[in-house]
Motif scaffolding. Structure first.
Motif, mmCIF file in Angstrom:
data_model
loop_
_atom_site.group_PDB
_atom_site.id
_atom_site.type_symbol
_atom_site.label_atom_id
_atom_site.label_comp_id
_atom_site.label_asym_id
_atom_site.label_seq_id
_atom_site.Cartn_x
_atom_site.Cartn_y
_atom_site.Cartn_z
ATOM 1 N N MET A 181 -19.129 -1.185 28.623
ATOM 2 C CA MET A 181 -17.885 -1.071 27.918
ATOM 3 C C MET A 181 -17.113 0.084 27.588
ATOM 4 O O MET A 181 -17.393 1.212 28.220
ATOM 5 C CB MET A 181 -18.912 -1.026 26.364
ATOM 6 N N GLN A 182 -15.745 -0.391 27.438
ATOM 7 C CA GLN A 182 -14.714 0.473 27.399
ATOM 8 C C GLN A 182 -14.631 1.132 26.232
ATOM 9 O O GLN A 182 -14.668 0.676 25.148
ATOM 10 C CB GLN A 182 -13.396 0.005 27.737
ATOM 11 N N TYR A 183 -14.329 2.611 26.117
ATOM 12 C CA TYR A 183 -14.306 3.225 25.110
ATOM 13 C C TYR A 183 -13.038 4.342 25.338
ATOM 14 O O TYR A 183 -12.787 4.645 26.469
ATOM 15 C CB TYR A 183 -15.489 3.978 24.547
ATOM 16 N N THR A 184 -12.702 5.084 24.263
ATOM 17 C CA THR A 184 -11.425 5.936 24.484
ATOM 18 C C THR A 184 -11.778 6.937 23.256
ATOM 19 O O THR A 184 -12.230 6.815 22.097
ATOM 20 C CB THR A 184 -10.025 5.301 24.061
ATOM 21 N N SER A 185 -11.538 8.197 23.766
ATOM 22 C CA SER A 185 -11.814 9.390 22.663
ATOM 23 C C SER A 185 -10.277 9.920 22.521
ATOM 24 O O SER A 185 -9.408 9.717 23.291
ATOM 25 C CB SER A 185 -12.408 10.622 23.424
ATOM 26 N N VAL A 186 -10.012 9.988 21.375
ATOM 27 C CA VAL A 186 -8.650 10.601 20.836
ATOM 28 C C VAL A 186 -8.503 11.612 19.937
ATOM 29 O O VAL A 186 -9.535 11.941 19.091
ATOM 30 C CB VAL A 186 -7.791 9.092 20.212
ATOM 31 N N PHE A 187 -7.417 12.072 19.911
ATOM 32 C CA PHE A 187 -7.202 13.176 18.777
ATOM 33 C C PHE A 187 -6.256 12.629 17.793
ATOM 34 O O PHE A 187 -5.107 12.310 18.261
ATOM 35 C CB PHE A 187 -6.635 14.739 19.449
ATOM 36 N N LEU A 188 -6.314 12.956 16.540
ATOM 37 C CA LEU A 188 -5.584 12.298 15.562
ATOM 38 C C LEU A 188 -5.126 13.296 14.693
ATOM 39 O O LEU A 188 -5.839 14.268 14.140
ATOM 40 C CB LEU A 188 -6.530 11.369 14.669
ATOM 41 N N LYS A 189 -3.907 13.580 14.326
ATOM 42 C CA LYS A 189 -3.169 14.399 13.285
ATOM 43 C C LYS A 189 -2.809 13.461 12.043
ATOM 44 O O LYS A 189 -1.939 12.786 12.242
ATOM 45 C CB LYS A 189 -2.076 15.127 13.922
ATOM 46 N N LEU A 190 -3.205 13.942 10.944
ATOM 47 C CA LEU A 190 -3.066 13.228 9.642
ATOM 48 C C LEU A 190 -1.604 13.926 9.199
ATOM 49 O O LEU A 190 -1.513 15.256 8.849
ATOM 50 C CB LEU A 190 -4.169 13.418 8.640
ATOM 51 N N GLY A 244 0.749 -1.027 0.249
ATOM 52 C CA GLY A 244 -0.181 -0.006 -0.158
ATOM 53 C C GLY A 244 0.611 1.217 -0.045
ATOM 54 O O GLY A 244 1.993 1.174 0.031
ATOM 55 N N GLN A 245 0.170 2.476 -0.193
ATOM 56 C CA GLN A 245 0.814 3.513 0.143
ATOM 57 C C GLN A 245 1.306 4.195 1.535
ATOM 58 O O GLN A 245 0.389 3.876 2.554
ATOM 59 C CB GLN A 245 -0.070 4.878 -0.663
ATOM 60 N N TYR A 246 2.378 4.674 1.545
ATOM 61 C CA TYR A 246 2.690 5.099 2.960
ATOM 62 C C TYR A 246 1.789 5.989 3.721
ATOM 63 O O TYR A 246 1.043 6.921 3.221
ATOM 64 C CB TYR A 246 4.058 5.804 2.852
ATOM 65 N N ALA A 247 1.473 5.666 4.999
ATOM 66 C CA ALA A 247 0.260 6.710 5.647
ATOM 67 C C ALA A 247 0.900 6.715 7.019
ATOM 68 O O ALA A 247 1.162 5.709 7.694
ATOM 69 C CB ALA A 247 -0.999 5.767 5.662
ATOM 70 N N ARG A 248 0.603 7.722 7.637
ATOM 71 C CA ARG A 248 0.936 8.303 8.782
ATOM 72 C C ARG A 248 -0.197 8.754 9.736
ATOM 73 O O ARG A 248 -0.641 9.948 9.511
ATOM 74 C CB ARG A 248 2.346 9.183 9.148
ATOM 75 N N THR A 249 -0.490 8.524 10.943
ATOM 76 C CA THR A 249 -1.454 9.120 11.854
ATOM 77 C C THR A 249 -0.746 9.109 13.132
ATOM 78 O O THR A 249 -0.279 8.004 13.789
ATOM 79 C CB THR A 249 -2.800 8.287 11.875
#
Length: 300
Positions: free
Chosen positions: A222-231, A204-209
């Protein structure tokens, strides 16, 4: 019809340079120059029309009048609501609700952001088609950047390719993520046998998160997590694919293994975008608050 033609003006600060070379140094692509020449634009030097072979002198005033653009085939202009956070002659920043397409598709041929922006351009006599710089999936909410001219689209695309274009997302995922912050660098490609789904694969193509945990919580035991993601790259479904690969699919993302028990769409929101203005170089940052359906996920 009095169209609002897009034009740029430059003052030459060097001696004896070809107009073509000067304009390319100003960020105008060869493709755009070809369109100016053959599709109704103009190149003026000190008020006189010139070819790209004209030799410029220091202090010359160059005016580039860009040609009118025809709306993309199949894009029907429509009048509809747009939450506009920012607008000038070059760019438009829209806050898109979940459930609205960014561009027309087989499943959503009308009522998209692009349809409504095309309608806005037609009403305001802006002779341009719609140039989506940052596209969101239909069920992803948040910020969309739109260029109001092909040249502006080119400049912003160059920023994304070379010096960076900030795109920050907030998401709610299934499970408990132990690390507070980490980087996912996994190549993404089309899943065999599917025209829609993507997957992590070696070819595949390079991808960074980049991932940063905001909150860990429990709902309905149920366990959940909120996240901040930078593309750092913009592969199709990149966040959704990377989070599935981690074993933490987005809440509501049934295409990538998430449950829709507590939310009927993927819990993903484009919360911030930042870049330098393509004409002035001014740093710009735009933010969008979480919509109500995502805020309610935090309720215990």
């Amino acid at each position: 019809m009095n169209e609002k033609r897009f034009a740029l003006e430059f003052t030459v600060d060097s001696e004896r340079i070809l107009l073509r070379e000067f304009l390319q140094a100003m960020g105008i692509s060869k493709r755009t120059l070809t369109a100016v020449k053959y599709e109704g634009g103009k190149l003026l030097v000190n008020g006189a029309e010139r070819s790209v072979r004209h030799i410029l002198c220091r202090g010359d005033l160059v005016l580039v009048e860009f040609p009118p653009e025809e709306p993309s085939e199949g894009l029907v202009p429509e009048i509809g609501p747009l939450e506009i956070l920012y607008e000038d002659d070059a760019i438009l920043i829209i806050n898109k609700p979940a459930g609205q397409g960014t561009i027309p598709s087989r499943d959503h041929p009308n009522g998209t952001v692009a349809n409504y922006v095309a309608g806005k351009f037609a009403t305001e006599k802006i002779p341009s088609t719609v140039h989506i710089v940052t596209r969101l999936d239909t069920d992803t909410s948040g910020l969309v950047c739109i260029a109001k001219n092909r040249h502006i689209h080119h400049l912003l695309s160059e920023q994304m390719r070379t010096v960076g274009f900030h795109r920050g997302y907030m998401a709610f995922v299934e499970g408990y993520i132990e690390q507070d912050a980490f980087v996912v660098e996994q190549p993404i490609g089309r899943k065999d046998g599917s025209i829609i789904e993507r997957t992590v694969r070696e070819d595949g193509q390079y991808a960074r998160t980049d991932v940063r945990v905001l909150e860990r919580f429990v709902r309905n035991e149920m366990q959940y997590t909120s996240v901040f993601l930078k593309l750092f790259t913009g592969r199709t479904h990149q966040i959704r694919v990377h989070m599935k690969w981690l074993g933490h699919p987005l809440i509501g993302d049934d295409l990538y293994g998430g449950s829709r028990e507590i939310l009927g769409r993927q819990a993903l929101h484009c919360a911030s975008i930042g870049f330098r203005h393509p004409l002035t170089g001014e740093p710009l940052m735009f933010t969008s608050e979480l919509p109500l359906d995502l805020l309610q996920l935090r309720l215990k």
